[in-house]
Design a protein around this motif. Structure first.
Motif, PDB file in Angstrom:
ATOM      1  N   SER A 180       0.815  -1.221   0.000  1.00 43.11           N
ATOM      2  CA  SER A 180       0.000   0.000   0.000  1.00 43.11           C
ATOM      3  C   SER A 180       0.851   1.276   0.000  1.00 43.11           C
ATOM      4  CB  SER A 180      -0.919   0.008   1.221  1.00 43.11           C
ATOM      5  OG  SER A 180      -0.142  -0.123   2.400  1.00 43.11           O
ATOM      6  N   GLU A 207       2.448   2.553  -5.432  1.00 44.71           N
ATOM      7  CA  GLU A 207       1.145   2.710  -6.103  1.00 44.71           C
ATOM      8  C   GLU A 207       1.255   3.682  -7.288  1.00 44.71           C
ATOM      9  OE1 GLU A 207      -1.791   1.333  -5.615  1.00 44.71           O
ATOM     10  OE2 GLU A 207      -1.636   0.324  -3.691  1.00 44.71           O
ATOM     11  N   LYS A 253       0.992  -8.075  -7.271  1.00 44.82           N
ATOM     12  CA  LYS A 253       2.120  -7.129  -7.299  1.00 44.82           C
ATOM     13  C   LYS A 253       3.450  -7.871  -7.289  1.00 44.82           C
ATOM     14  CE  LYS A 253      -0.059  -2.939  -5.693  1.00 44.82           C
ATOM     15  NZ  LYS A 253      -0.374  -2.069  -4.599  1.00 44.82           N
TER      16      LYS A 253
END
Length: 201
Positions: free
Chosen positions: A148, A153, A173
């Motif tokens: 996160s 991101e 990811k």
């Protein structure tokens, strides 16, 4: 650390190309650094100067120091195949470069930082060595706790690059190094033959 942390645009201007990625400052002043810039009369570069520039360009591009780079060259000479090509393949297989190529980090230096700060895993194991050599079949991913992170991101959202030699799973990811890239697949503008000639003297 002996890593170069000075102005990157100055280095890019020295080589005449944006080796650190998009750079608005470089586009504004696309001429050599120094007081006289474009007006300075530069004679024809010697063969040695051209070879040295190419080696320095490769080192700055991949963020590798001299001793490390020389060791990689020795490793490349021992390997089967064309020495210059193998050298670039070794540079491309570094963990920090793979993280950058997958789009997890916007630059190689930020990719190195992510690796050093233990945000990256290889085959499920935490690896914090930027120079770690990733082998075909290895899975490079973002650690569960780090998925996160805003920098990761944003970098993944802005990443438009796709490379044939690696695959990416956006849900997990993580990416896989499918195979070692051929020279024609490596986008860096480096004449590896000059580097081989320089070290062979």
């Amino acid at each position: 650390m002996a890593r170069y942390t000075g102005p990157k645009t100055k280095i890019a201007r020295k080589f005449g190309e944006a080796i650190f990625g998009d750079d608005k400052s470089f586009e504004k002043r696309n001429y050599p650094p120094g007081q006289h810039g474009n007006n300075r009369r530069r004679g024809k570069k010697s063969e040695y100067a051209v070879q040295l520039m190419e080696k320095q360009k490769a080192k700055y591009t991949y963020g590798i120091l001299e001793r490390q780079f020389r060791n990689m060259f020795k490793k490349a000479t021992r390997a089967s195949g064309i020495t210059g090509e193998v050298l670039l393949q070794l540079c491309e297989s570094r963990l920090d470069n793979i993280v950058y190529r997958l789009g997890v980090a916007p630059t190689r230096s930020s990719a190195r930082q992510l690796v050093s700060h233990k945000h990256i895993t290889v085959n499920g194991e935490l690896v914090n060595i930027p120079s770690y050599q990733v082998k075909p079949g290895d899975v490079v991913g973002v650690r569960e706790k780090s998925k996160s992170l805003l920098v990761i991101e944003e970098s993944l959202q802005n990443n438009k690059s796709v490379y044939e030699w690696m695959s990416w799973n956006s849900e997990k990811k993580e990416g896989t190094l499918v195979n070692t890239p051929e020279r024609s697949q490596i986008p860096e503008n480096i004449n590896e033959q000059y580097i081989v000639e320089l070290y062979s003297k």
